[in-house]
Design an enzyme around this catalytic site. Structure first.
Site, PDB file in Angstrom:
ATOM      1  N   LYS A  64       9.666   6.008  15.461  1.00 13.78           N
ATOM      2  CA  LYS A  64       8.595   6.467  14.576  1.00 13.78           C
ATOM      3  C   LYS A  64       7.295   6.722  15.322  1.00 13.78           C
ATOM      4  O   LYS A  64       6.314   7.133  14.731  1.00 13.78           O
ATOM      5  CB  LYS A  64       8.342   5.443  13.458  1.00 13.78           C
ATOM      6  CG  LYS A  64       9.430   5.407  12.411  1.00 13.78           C
ATOM      7  CD  LYS A  64       8.992   4.547  11.246  1.00 13.78           C
ATOM      8  CE  LYS A  64       9.953   4.635  10.083  1.00 13.78           C
ATOM      9  NZ  LYS A  64       9.468   3.865   8.930  1.00 13.78           N
ATOM     10  N   SER A  93       0.836   3.075   4.965  1.00 13.14           N
ATOM     11  CA  SER A  93       0.432   2.978   6.367  1.00 13.14           C
ATOM     12  C   SER A  93       0.175   4.351   6.960  1.00 13.14           C
ATOM     13  O   SER A  93      -0.755   4.541   7.740  1.00 13.14           O
ATOM     14  CB  SER A  93       1.497   2.241   7.182  1.00 13.14           C
ATOM     15  OG  SER A  93       1.576   0.899   6.792  1.00 13.14           O
ATOM     16  N   ARG A 115       6.056   1.694  -4.871  1.00 12.67           N
ATOM     17  CA  ARG A 115       4.767   2.262  -5.279  1.00 12.67           C
ATOM     18  C   ARG A 115       4.936   3.236  -6.427  1.00 12.67           C
ATOM     19  O   ARG A 115       4.071   3.356  -7.279  1.00 12.67           O
ATOM     20  CB  ARG A 115       4.107   2.976  -4.102  1.00 12.67           C
ATOM     21  CG  ARG A 115       3.651   2.031  -3.018  1.00 12.67           C
ATOM     22  CD  ARG A 115       3.141   2.811  -1.849  1.00 12.67           C
ATOM     23  NE  ARG A 115       4.273   3.584  -1.329  1.00 12.67           N
ATOM     24  CZ  ARG A 115       4.359   4.021  -0.102  1.00 12.67           C
ATOM     25  NH1 ARG A 115       3.400   3.828   0.754  1.00 12.67           N
ATOM     26  NH2 ARG A 115       5.408   4.705   0.302  1.00 12.67           N
ATOM     27  N   HIS A 145       0.531  -4.238   1.380  1.00  8.81           N
ATOM     28  CA  HIS A 145       1.498  -5.171   1.978  1.00  8.81           C
ATOM     29  C   HIS A 145       1.074  -6.613   1.717  1.00  8.81           C
ATOM     30  O   HIS A 145       1.885  -7.446   1.306  1.00  8.81           O
ATOM     31  CB  HIS A 145       1.576  -4.989   3.502  1.00  8.81           C
ATOM     32  CG  HIS A 145       2.154  -3.713   3.967  1.00  8.81           C
ATOM     33  ND1 HIS A 145       1.588  -2.979   4.995  1.00  8.81           N
ATOM     34  CD2 HIS A 145       3.253  -3.018   3.584  1.00  8.81           C
ATOM     35  CE1 HIS A 145       2.320  -1.908   5.222  1.00  8.81           C
ATOM     36  NE2 HIS A 145       3.338  -1.906   4.375  1.00  8.81           N
TER      37      HIS A 145
END
Length: 167
Positions: free
Chosen positions: A42, A129, A91, A18
């Site tokens: 989440k 993450s 990614r 990030h």
């Protein structure tokens, strides 16, 4: 006219991938707003306040980057902040399909909003993450993937839960 970009995410936690994307975006835009989503659904490891605080501390070295929390639709947040660019990191090719759907939906709801995809630096292409949280919560060392402030926050959280002790 000031060029304002928004980089949204849950940032649970903010990691080196990030930070790399934010640094790169900060060179492209007058102002970058790191928009930390509430994302209560989440079940985040860190509270919204903790995530905003950690991101603010990690990113304070970038003069044109601010960190704010938001709830609701990103397009509404972007419009209120007069941002016309959403920055998203990719990614792998597998990220692209989902990110393209989001970009198209956002553009349909707010025609002035464009999405800029930045490829992840190959050094961070495997970092997420979710993986960082799993490593930390299973008593692994997240330090290679996060700022020392974030690693210390994990130490504190785990100590409070009766897990790994700092040091």
């Amino acid at each position: 006219m000031e060029k304002v970009a928004v980089y949204p995410g849950t940032f649970d936690p903010i990691h080196n991938g990030h930070t790399d994307l934010i640094q790169r975006a900060s060179r492209l835009f007058d102002r970058v707003i790191v928009a930390v989503a509430a994302s209560a659904g989440k079940n985040p490891c860190f509270s919204l306040g903790e995530r905003v605080g950690l991101a603010s501390d990690v990113l304070k070295k970038f003069d044109n980057v601010v960190v704010e929390s938001f709830e609701g639709l990103l397009v509404h947040f972007a419009a209120r902040r007069r941002a016309h660019i959403v920055v998203r990191g990719l990614r792998a090719v597998s990220d692209f399909e989902y990110e393209l759907q989001l970009a198209n939906m956002n553009h349909k709801m707010f025609e002035e909003l464009e999405t800029l995809f930045l490829p992840a630096d190959e050094a961070f292409g495997y970092v997420s993450s979710t993986l960082v949280r799993e490593i930390a919560m299973m008593n692994g060392d997240p330090r290679p993937f996060v700022d020392p402030l974030v690693a210390n926050a994990f130490d504190g959280k785990l100590a409070a839960l009766g897990g790994r002790r700092p040091g």
